[in-house]
Design a protein around this motif. Structure first.
Motif, PDB file in Angstrom:
ATOM      1  N   HIS A 273       0.817  -1.211   0.000  1.00 38.56           N
ATOM      2  CA  HIS A 273       0.000   0.000   0.000  1.00 38.56           C
ATOM      3  C   HIS A 273       0.848   1.256   0.000  1.00 38.56           C
ATOM      4  O   HIS A 273       0.387   2.327   0.395  1.00 38.56           O
ATOM      5  CB  HIS A 273      -0.965  -0.022   1.189  1.00 38.56           C
ATOM      6  N   GLY A 274       2.098   1.109  -0.431  1.00 40.12           N
ATOM      7  CA  GLY A 274       2.928   2.285  -0.662  1.00 40.12           C
ATOM      8  C   GLY A 274       3.687   2.812   0.531  1.00 40.12           C
ATOM      9  O   GLY A 274       4.298   3.873   0.458  1.00 40.12           O
ATOM     10  N   CYS A 275       3.683   2.073   1.668  1.00 38.27           N
ATOM     11  CA  CYS A 275       4.420   2.559   2.830  1.00 38.27           C
ATOM     12  C   CYS A 275       5.886   2.158   2.727  1.00 38.27           C
ATOM     13  O   CYS A 275       6.207   1.060   2.294  1.00 38.27           O
ATOM     14  CB  CYS A 275       3.856   1.966   4.124  1.00 38.27           C
ATOM     15  N   ARG A 276       6.764   3.055   3.125  1.00 41.34           N
ATOM     16  CA  ARG A 276       8.181   2.731   3.208  1.00 41.34           C
ATOM     17  C   ARG A 276       8.351   1.842   4.441  1.00 41.34           C
ATOM     18  O   ARG A 276       8.196   2.293   5.571  1.00 41.34           O
ATOM     19  CB  ARG A 276       8.995   4.010   3.338  1.00 41.34           C
ATOM     20  N   THR A 277       8.661   0.566   4.203  1.00 41.41           N
ATOM     21  CA  THR A 277       8.567  -0.458   5.254  1.00 41.41           C
ATOM     22  C   THR A 277       9.913  -1.115   5.508  1.00 41.41           C
ATOM     23  O   THR A 277      10.627  -1.479   4.568  1.00 41.41           O
ATOM     24  CB  THR A 277       7.568  -1.554   4.826  1.00 41.41           C
ATOM     25  N   LEU A 278      10.259  -1.273   6.782  1.00 42.35           N
ATOM     26  CA  LEU A 278      11.468  -1.981   7.190  1.00 42.35           C
ATOM     27  C   LEU A 278      11.075  -3.212   7.996  1.00 42.35           C
ATOM     28  O   LEU A 278      10.328  -3.103   8.956  1.00 42.35           O
ATOM     29  CB  LEU A 278      12.361  -1.074   8.052  1.00 42.35           C
ATOM     30  N   LEU A 279      11.570  -4.362   7.579  1.00 35.78           N
ATOM     31  CA  LEU A 279      11.323  -5.611   8.299  1.00 35.78           C
ATOM     32  C   LEU A 279      12.629  -6.020   8.965  1.00 35.78           C
ATOM     33  O   LEU A 279      13.654  -6.153   8.299  1.00 35.78           O
ATOM     34  CB  LEU A 279      10.850  -6.692   7.322  1.00 35.78           C
ATOM     35  N   ILE A 280      12.583  -6.197  10.284  1.00 36.35           N
ATOM     36  CA  ILE A 280      13.797  -6.484  11.057  1.00 36.35           C
ATOM     37  C   ILE A 280      13.701  -7.880  11.648  1.00 36.35           C
ATOM     38  O   ILE A 280      12.680  -8.250  12.235  1.00 36.35           O
ATOM     39  CB  ILE A 280      13.926  -5.483  12.236  1.00 36.35           C
ATOM     40  N   ASP A 281      14.768  -8.672  11.510  1.00 40.19           N
ATOM     41  CA  ASP A 281      14.768  -9.998  12.118  1.00 40.19           C
ATOM     42  C   ASP A 281      16.185 -10.394  12.480  1.00 40.19           C
ATOM     43  O   ASP A 281      17.138  -9.986  11.813  1.00 40.19           O
ATOM     44  CB  ASP A 281      14.153 -11.033  11.163  1.00 40.19           C
ATOM     45  N   GLU A 282      16.313 -11.226  13.521  1.00 36.90           N
ATOM     46  CA  GLU A 282      17.654 -11.611  13.934  1.00 36.90           C
ATOM     47  C   GLU A 282      18.210 -12.772  13.126  1.00 36.90           C
ATOM     48  O   GLU A 282      19.404 -13.015  13.126  1.00 36.90           O
ATOM     49  CB  GLU A 282      17.678 -11.948  15.415  1.00 36.90           C
ATOM     50  N   GLN A 283      17.352 -13.501  12.426  1.00 32.05           N
ATOM     51  CA  GLN A 283      17.854 -14.621  11.627  1.00 32.05           C
ATOM     52  C   GLN A 283      18.363 -14.123  10.269  1.00 32.05           C
ATOM     53  O   GLN A 283      18.085 -12.996   9.867  1.00 32.05           O
ATOM     54  CB  GLN A 283      16.742 -15.638  11.393  1.00 32.05           C
ATOM     55  N   GLY A 284      19.060 -15.026   9.572  1.00 26.76           N
ATOM     56  CA  GLY A 284      19.579 -14.674   8.263  1.00 26.76           C
ATOM     57  C   GLY A 284      18.515 -14.702   7.177  1.00 26.76           C
ATOM     58  O   GLY A 284      18.649 -14.078   6.136  1.00 26.76           O
ATOM     59  N   GLN A 285      17.430 -15.463   7.441  1.00 24.13           N
ATOM     60  CA  GLN A 285      16.356 -15.558   6.447  1.00 24.13           C
ATOM     61  C   GLN A 285      15.008 -15.437   7.143  1.00 24.13           C
ATOM     62  O   GLN A 285      14.872 -15.801   8.308  1.00 24.13           O
ATOM     63  CB  GLN A 285      16.428 -16.912   5.718  1.00 24.13           C
ATOM     64  N   ALA A 286      14.008 -14.963   6.424  1.00 28.25           N
ATOM     65  CA  ALA A 286      12.666 -14.832   6.993  1.00 28.25           C
ATOM     66  C   ALA A 286      12.035 -16.210   7.179  1.00 28.25           C
ATOM     67  O   ALA A 286      12.462 -17.181   6.567  1.00 28.25           O
ATOM     68  CB  ALA A 286      11.791 -13.974   6.076  1.00 28.25           C
ATOM     69  N   GLY A 287      11.034 -16.270   8.029  1.00 28.43           N
ATOM     70  CA  GLY A 287      10.320 -17.526   8.258  1.00 28.43           C
ATOM     71  C   GLY A 287      10.015 -17.759   9.724  1.00 28.43           C
ATOM     72  O   GLY A 287       9.163 -18.572  10.063  1.00 28.43           O
ATOM     73  N   GLY A 288      10.709 -17.060  10.609  1.00 24.14           N
ATOM     74  CA  GLY A 288      10.468 -17.241  12.037  1.00 24.14           C
ATOM     75  C   GLY A 288      10.856 -18.644  12.462  1.00 24.14           C
ATOM     76  O   GLY A 288      11.821 -19.228  11.951  1.00 24.14           O
ATOM     77  N   GLN A 289      10.087 -19.215  13.411  1.00 25.66           N
ATOM     78  CA  GLN A 289      10.382 -20.571  13.862  1.00 25.66           C
ATOM     79  C   GLN A 289       9.646 -21.588  12.998  1.00 25.66           C
ATOM     80  O   GLN A 289      10.249 -22.550  12.527  1.00 25.66           O
ATOM     81  CB  GLN A 289       9.990 -20.756  15.338  1.00 25.66           C
ATOM     82  N   ILE A 290       8.344 -21.376  12.778  1.00 29.03           N
ATOM     83  CA  ILE A 290       7.559 -22.417  12.117  1.00 29.03           C
ATOM     84  C   ILE A 290       7.972 -22.609  10.658  1.00 29.03           C
ATOM     85  O   ILE A 290       7.920 -23.724  10.136  1.00 29.03           O
ATOM     86  CB  ILE A 290       6.049 -22.145  12.254  1.00 29.03           C
ATOM     87  N   TRP A 291       8.398 -21.551   9.985  1.00 30.79           N
ATOM     88  CA  TRP A 291       8.805 -21.666   8.588  1.00 30.79           C
ATOM     89  C   TRP A 291      10.304 -21.418   8.444  1.00 30.79           C
ATOM     90  O   TRP A 291      10.775 -20.824   7.469  1.00 30.79           O
ATOM     91  CB  TRP A 291       8.030 -20.679   7.711  1.00 30.79           C
ATOM     92  N   ARG A 292      11.066 -21.878   9.403  1.00 28.64           N
ATOM     93  CA  ARG A 292      12.506 -21.684   9.445  1.00 28.64           C
ATOM     94  C   ARG A 292      13.148 -22.267   8.204  1.00 28.64           C
ATOM     95  O   ARG A 292      12.863 -23.406   7.814  1.00 28.64           O
ATOM     96  CB  ARG A 292      13.055 -22.360  10.694  1.00 28.64           C
ATOM     97  N   ALA A 293      14.028 -21.507   7.571  1.00 25.98           N
ATOM     98  CA  ALA A 293      14.670 -21.950   6.328  1.00 25.98           C
ATOM     99  C   ALA A 293      15.738 -22.998   6.626  1.00 25.98           C
ATOM    100  O   ALA A 293      16.312 -23.041   7.711  1.00 25.98           O
ATOM    101  CB  ALA A 293      15.297 -20.747   5.632  1.00 25.98           C
ATOM    102  N   LYS A 294      16.020 -23.814   5.615  1.00 25.44           N
ATOM    103  CA  LYS A 294      17.123 -24.775   5.721  1.00 25.44           C
ATOM    104  C   LYS A 294      18.431 -23.994   5.771  1.00 25.44           C
ATOM    105  O   LYS A 294      18.562 -22.949   5.130  1.00 25.44           O
ATOM    106  CB  LYS A 294      17.151 -25.695   4.497  1.00 25.44           C
ATOM    107  N   SER A 295      19.415 -24.535   6.463  1.00 25.70           N
ATOM    108  CA  SER A 295      20.720 -23.881   6.446  1.00 25.70           C
ATOM    109  C   SER A 295      21.346 -24.065   5.068  1.00 25.70           C
ATOM    110  O   SER A 295      20.945 -24.935   4.292  1.00 25.70           O
ATOM    111  CB  SER A 295      21.637 -24.475   7.514  1.00 25.70           C
ATOM    112  N   ARG A 296      22.351 -23.253   4.796  1.00 30.75           N
ATOM    113  CA  ARG A 296      22.990 -23.355   3.483  1.00 30.75           C
ATOM    114  C   ARG A 296      23.801 -24.637   3.337  1.00 30.75           C
ATOM    115  O   ARG A 296      24.276 -24.949   2.250  1.00 30.75           O
ATOM    116  CB  ARG A 296      23.869 -22.119   3.248  1.00 30.75           C
ATOM    117  N   ALA A 297      23.932 -25.390   4.433  1.00 26.43           N
ATOM    118  CA  ALA A 297      24.626 -26.673   4.346  1.00 26.43           C
ATOM    119  C   ALA A 297      23.786 -27.704   3.603  1.00 26.43           C
ATOM    120  O   ALA A 297      24.292 -28.718   3.139  1.00 26.43           O
ATOM    121  CB  ALA A 297      24.962 -27.190   5.742  1.00 26.43           C
TER     122      ALA A 297
END
Lengths: 106, 489
Positions: B27-51
């Motif tokens: 909707h046109g807002c200048r938006t910043l998403l902040i997270d401590e992990q390297g990839q989005a997904g939180g816990q339930i959709w946690r990404a696979k490691s690059r290994a």
């Protein structure tokens, strides 16, 4: 008896191997592993000793919250479950000497 | 007066936060998403490691991949590996979000703030739970989703709620061994959750699949049983399993020898707790809602709080699950958009009907989350199973006996116990002890859990290296400590 259960781990493809050291001992890992996961995979669940009574502690919450898996990576204290392995990385456990002992520790 | 760089700052890139950011960006807002992990997904959709270069897909990995792709194709700015440690809203009404990134501090101004800080797990203390080799249930799922690793050679899985069965089945499906499952729940409690489960057939069939895996592996399942002890010298070597009654106290027949099993790892957990520290630090009020995991930020359906420009969404606003989190994230974003943007009447009207649709979705999706939460909620008899030697505060190595003595000597609140014993002042900030401590206060004082507030929220929200703080000016330190009021005992 797990023969009839599909082993999904057998179907994954892993990336390049790396070797880091934990308190001077070499540890085999894959690029992208967290330090704690690599240690666990190598049969090392213990990561530090708690200063109060020198009890052994290790990985617990796996999400950077509990602070049980703290290690020194390049001199910076960090959670081993968050920090990634690197080839030649030197990881050290937190020495007991620099931790505060409780006044009435048992 | 700082010019606000962002219209919307979202803390947490799980299902709620990422959907909130996507909606605000749309909707046109200048938006910043902040997270401590390297990839989005939180816990339930946690990404696979690059290994892991390739792995069979799961419903969660597919949802997570879709979310991560959507973020990449959106105008949202995504700051990864950044930890929020403080939140301020000075007189100019602009939020300052304080970040720690690679040992440096940063301050981000934003007109509106959406907190999607998610949940962490509750692990009720058990004798020996601090031994290396004991992992939380949710922690084990993080390990398995990210690293496709099993927690050990021979694992016992215990606790309450659905995660007990999910973790056991998943370990087996990764080629691991599960010596036993011990669940504090009884079969009939699951029968009570059936109506809610039946409305979500996909989820019901997944649950039945977990039970099929356990049956095929012939894993013993001990219903209405808890762990009496986790034994071992410097790591887990075995467990004792004993029956409990329907209050989760040891059953009278537990006087006979408990079942003893060798094991080298234990996965233990008792439900999820909303992470409310950030919301409380930002000034939001709280309400005690057992069906949503306990203390939750006091908020409306769209996540609006008593603080202007602050919304909360997802499990951090109350445990409702990932589907509800997405709807609530979008609702919070719509509210934030309305607050910062001048909307043309047709646009505002369109957003209103979208808002109504999302509210219906939120309502529908929350039912199952709450039915499953009900299974995890600790029962009052549990606190009687604590031995004086059982560690309650892991960070400060404090036992039930030491904390009980302070409560008996007059410490009648979480703040008072914290001041008297340091419980909650260790590195984890009370995340893993305060739930058990408040249950102990409740037992000894006769107060209800709703009458025992959490300890006063203080910065930093996460541990800060002194080196990062030392580099900053005196003015910063004055601002940091000036606003603090003494905690009520």
């Amino acid at each position: 008896m797990t023969r009839s259960i599909r082993n999904r781990r057998a179907e994954i493809r892993l990336g390049e191997t790396v070797e880091f050291s934990f308190d001077g001992k070499p540890v085999a890992a894959r690029a992208g592993d967290s330090i704690a996961a690599a240690l666990l995979d190598n049969g090392v669940p213990a990561i530090r000793n708690t200063p109060a009574n020198r009890a052994s502690r290790g990985l617990f919450c796996c999400m950077g919250l509990c602070q049980e898996c703290l290690v020194y990576v390049d001199g910076v204290k960090t959670e081993a479950c968050i920090a990634r392995v690197g080839d030649g990385l030197q990881v050290r456990s937190i020495p007991l000497s620099e931790s505060r002992l409780r006044p009435h520790s048992r | 007066m700082t010019a606000a760089r962002y219209d919307v700052a979202v803390v947490g890139a799980g299902p709620a936060g990422a959907c909130a950011a996507l909606e605000a960006g749309r909707h046109g807002c200048r938006t910043l998403l902040i997270d401590e992990q390297g990839q989005a997904g939180g816990q339930i959709w946690r990404a696979k490691s690059r290994a892991i270069l390739r792995a069979p897909p799961t419903p969660e990995s597919q949802s997570g991949d879709r979310l991560r792709a959507a973020l990449e194709n959106s105008p949202v700015e995504h700051r990864t590996q950044a930890r929020v440690w403080h939140l301020e809203k000075p007189a100019d009404g602009i939020w300052r979000v304080h970040l720690l990134t690679s040992n440096q501090l940063e301050e981000i101004p934003a007109k509106t703030l959406i907190l999607a800080t998610g949940a962490r797990e509750r692990v009720l203390p058990v004798e020996g739970w601090t031994l290396p080799g004991v992992l939380g249930l949710a922690g084990t799922t993080a390990l398995m989703k990210e690293h496709w690793m099993v927690p050990g050679g021979d694992t016992v899985v215990a606790g309450s709620g659905p995660l007990v069965f999910f973790v056991a089945a998943e370990i087996l499906r990764l080629g691991g061994r599960v010596g036993a499952v011990a669940t504090l729940n009884a079969r009939r409690e699951w029968a009570r959750a059936l109506p809610a489960l039946a409305r979500r057939p996909q989820i019901l069939s997944r649950g039945l699949a977990w039970m099929r895996v356990l049956r095929r592996a012939r894993t013993p399942v001990y219903w209405r049983h808890g762990l009496r002890k986790i034994a071992g010298e410097r790591r887990v070597q075995g467990v004792e399993i004993a029956p409990v009654d329907n209050t989760w106290a040891w059953a009278r027949r537990a006087l006979t020898p408990a079942k003893t099993l060798a094991a080298d790892s234990v996965c233990l957990g008792h439900g999820l707790l909303p992470c409310t520290d950030a919301a409380r630090l930002a000034g939001a009020g709280v309400a005690y809602k057992p069906a949503l995991g306990g203390w939750t930020p006091a908020a409306r359906a769209d996540g609006g709080t008593n603080i202007a420009g602050l919304w909360v969404c997802g499990d951090g606003a109350g445990i409702r699950g990932a589907d509800a989190a997405q709807a609530q994230g979008r609702l919070s974003a719509l509210a934030a958009v309305a607050a910062v943007a001048e909307l043309a009447p047709e646009k505002a009207h369109a957003l209103q009907s979208r808002r109504r649709a999302l509210l219906r979705e939120l309502n529908r999706a929350g039912h199952l989350g709450m039915a499953l939460t009900a299974l995890s909620i600790p029962r009052p008899g549990w606190v009687r199973t604590l031995a004086p030697d059982t560690i309650l505060c892991r960070c400060e190595n404090l036992t039930q006996g030491e904390i009980a003595a302070e409560i008996e000597a007059g410490a009648g609140s979480a703040n008072a116990v914290k001041c008297a014993t340091r419980a909650g002042m260790g590195a984890c900030g009370g995340k893993y002890c305060m739930d058990a401590v408040t249950r102990l206060i409740a037992q000894k004082s006769g107060l209800g859990l709703a009458e025992i507030p959490l300890p006063t929220a203080r910065p930093p929200l996460r541990p800060l290296p002194l080196s990062a703080l030392a580099a900053d000016s005196d003015d910063f330190h004055r601002r940091l400590f000036a606003a603090l009021e003494p905690a009520p005992l």
